[in-house]
Design an enzyme around this catalytic site. Structure first.
Site, PDB file in Angstrom:
ATOM      1  N   TYR A 261       8.520 -16.454 -28.927  1.00 37.26           N
ATOM      2  CA  TYR A 261       7.417 -16.262 -29.863  1.00 37.26           C
ATOM      3  C   TYR A 261       7.919 -15.788 -31.226  1.00 37.26           C
ATOM      4  O   TYR A 261       8.503 -14.713 -31.351  1.00 37.26           O
ATOM      5  CB  TYR A 261       6.409 -15.256 -29.310  1.00 37.26           C
ATOM      6  CG  TYR A 261       5.780 -15.636 -27.985  1.00 37.26           C
ATOM      7  CD1 TYR A 261       5.782 -16.951 -27.532  1.00 37.26           C
ATOM      8  CD2 TYR A 261       5.163 -14.677 -27.193  1.00 37.26           C
ATOM      9  CE1 TYR A 261       5.205 -17.294 -26.312  1.00 37.26           C
ATOM     10  CE2 TYR A 261       4.582 -15.010 -25.977  1.00 37.26           C
ATOM     11  CZ  TYR A 261       4.605 -16.317 -25.538  1.00 37.26           C
ATOM     12  OH  TYR A 261       4.031 -16.647 -24.336  1.00 37.26           O
TER      13      TYR A 261
ATOM     14  N   GLY B  26      -4.757 -18.447 -21.171  1.00 40.67           N
ATOM     15  CA  GLY B  26      -5.860 -19.353 -21.497  1.00 40.67           C
ATOM     16  C   GLY B  26      -7.135 -18.967 -20.775  1.00 40.67           C
ATOM     17  O   GLY B  26      -7.952 -19.826 -20.432  1.00 40.67           O
TER      18      GLY B  26
ATOM     19  N   ALA C  53     -10.088 -20.145 -22.467  1.00 44.44           N
ATOM     20  CA  ALA C  53      -9.974 -21.574 -22.797  1.00 44.44           C
ATOM     21  C   ALA C  53     -10.148 -21.868 -24.282  1.00 44.44           C
ATOM     22  O   ALA C  53     -11.067 -22.583 -24.698  1.00 44.44           O
ATOM     23  CB  ALA C  53     -10.988 -22.377 -21.974  1.00 44.44           C
ATOM     24  N   LYS C  54      -9.235 -21.295 -25.075  1.00 45.00           N
ATOM     25  CA  LYS C  54      -9.235 -21.540 -26.526  1.00 45.00           C
ATOM     26  C   LYS C  54     -10.546 -21.124 -27.197  1.00 45.00           C
ATOM     27  O   LYS C  54     -10.912 -21.649 -28.252  1.00 45.00           O
ATOM     28  CB  LYS C  54      -8.939 -23.022 -26.836  1.00 45.00           C
ATOM     29  CG  LYS C  54      -7.564 -23.477 -26.401  1.00 45.00           C
ATOM     30  CD  LYS C  54      -7.289 -24.908 -26.828  1.00 45.00           C
ATOM     31  CE  LYS C  54      -5.867 -25.337 -26.482  1.00 45.00           C
ATOM     32  NZ  LYS C  54      -5.575 -26.717 -26.906  1.00 45.00           N
ATOM     33  N   GLY C  55     -11.251 -20.189 -26.577  1.00 47.11           N
ATOM     34  CA  GLY C  55     -12.503 -19.720 -27.150  1.00 47.11           C
ATOM     35  C   GLY C  55     -13.714 -20.537 -26.742  1.00 47.11           C
ATOM     36  O   GLY C  55     -14.850 -20.216 -27.128  1.00 47.11           O
TER      37      GLY C  55
ATOM     38  N   LEU D 263     -15.016 -20.551 -23.938  1.00 41.17           N
ATOM     39  CA  LEU D 263     -15.796 -19.723 -23.021  1.00 41.17           C
ATOM     40  C   LEU D 263     -16.187 -18.402 -23.682  1.00 41.17           C
ATOM     41  O   LEU D 263     -16.013 -17.326 -23.117  1.00 41.17           O
ATOM     42  CB  LEU D 263     -14.992 -19.482 -21.733  1.00 41.17           C
ATOM     43  CG  LEU D 263     -14.631 -20.745 -20.950  1.00 41.17           C
ATOM     44  CD1 LEU D 263     -13.722 -20.419 -19.774  1.00 41.17           C
ATOM     45  CD2 LEU D 263     -15.903 -21.461 -20.467  1.00 41.17           C
ATOM     46  N   THR D 264     -16.714 -18.502 -24.882  1.00 40.42           N
ATOM     47  CA  THR D 264     -17.197 -17.331 -25.623  1.00 40.42           C
ATOM     48  C   THR D 264     -18.516 -17.713 -26.293  1.00 40.42           C
ATOM     49  O   THR D 264     -18.991 -18.853 -26.158  1.00 40.42           O
ATOM     50  CB  THR D 264     -16.194 -16.883 -26.703  1.00 40.42           C
ATOM     51  OG1 THR D 264     -16.112 -17.898 -27.717  1.00 40.42           O
ATOM     52  CG2 THR D 264     -14.817 -16.626 -26.118  1.00 40.42           C
TER      53      THR D 264
END
Length: 300
Positions: free
Chosen positions: A51, A197, A200-202, A204-205
């Site tokens: 990273y 994840g 899930a990349k947002g 699930l918000t």
């Protein structure tokens, strides 16, 4: 914040951990996020030497200074940076792993890693040599336990069958249920899953539908299927963020669900979501609204 044992390791990790890849490349801002995580009861922090070319480990090490004994620190190795500093090659050799941990320890400002993970893996690896590297580091006291980060069932099973690995990091969420097929195998090997994840990349918000409508799809969902699925999930849940975290933790094979954060507010949103009650009935209802995809490659 509840804790779960990572495999049979004796390491107890918070049910949500901080995936540190998303923290900003700023000493003050990154420390604020990690401070907030610790205040919320998170004790599990995950980074990797890959990273930002090692910079992420430096930021994490700085933020955790003076609190090392209170946290479970995880990092990864296997991707060797090339001379250009912007690309890398896969190297699961004992020589590389032995050298990589020295650099990680220095950047993190610690003399041991709680969980050291192989950051990938292919069937062409000399798995005996790779496992010997981790076992040797464990005997030397440089690591307490080790695991693997992979979504390849063939690679995972071979690694677990031939080692004392305690964890498998996998992308897993309500929208990516592919790992579920392999939970019995992982649990049978005495290991736990750590999810990445998780939201899930947002998708699930609360912002999920907006994000889904702008995306080209996700996993095996095409763009239309993704938007329709996220819309249905949002209609069935009072708090999709909370439901996503609860779903990831619903199976006892999962020890910790990692969440990422580039701001303190994002981190606290996930903490608040974690603390909301989500019933088994709601989880079952949401489960019926999504597809169960499976890995098409690297199957056993």
């Amino acid at each position: 914040m509840q804790k779960r044992e990572l495999g049979k390791s004796g390491l107890y990790v918070s049910e949500i951990g901080l995936g540190c890849m998303s923290i900003p490349n700023d000493v003050g801002e990154s420390k604020n996020i990690i401070d907030a995580a610790i205040h919320a009861g998170i004790n599990y922090f995950d980074t990797a030497d890959l990273y930002d070319g090692g910079r992420n480990e430096e930021l994490v090490g700085h933020a955790l200074k003076g609190r090392r004994q209170d946290i479970i620190l995880a990092t990864k190795a296997g991707n060797k940076m090339n001379q250009d500093g912007t690309s890398w090659t896969w190297d699961a050799s004992k020589a590389h792993i032995t050298e990589a941990i020295k650099k990680s320890l220095l950047r993190l400002g610690t003399d041991y890693i709680d969980l050291y993970q192989l950051h990938g893996g292919v069937m062409e690896d000399d798995v005996d040599e790779t496992i010997d590297a981790f076992d040797s580091l464990k005997k030397e006291g440089l690591i307490r336990q080790y695991g693997i980060s992979s979504i390849r069932p063939t690679v995972i099973k071979r690694f677990l069958d031939n080692s004392s690995a305690v964890s498998v990091m996998m992308q897993y969420s309500l929208l990516d249920r592919r790992p579920e097929e392999w939970f019995p195998m992982i649990q049978g090997a005495g290991a736990s899953v750590v999810t990445r994840g998780t939201i899930a990349k947002g998708f699930l918000t609360a912002e999920g539908l907006t994000r889904a409508e702008q995306a080209n799809g996700f996993v095996d969902y095409d763009a239309t299927e993704l938007a329709l699925t996220v819309k249905a999930l949002g209609e069935q849940s009072d708090d999709l963020h909370a439901a996503a975290i609860a779903y990831a933790l619903h199976d006892p094979t999962v020890a910790s669900a990692l969440v990422g954060a580039s701001t303190t507010e994002q981190l606290l949103d996930s903490v608040i979501a974690y603390n909301k009650k989500v019933t088994d009935a709601e989880i079952a209802q949401l489960k019926r609204a999504v597809q169960l995809h499976t890995y098409k490659e690297h199957r056993l």
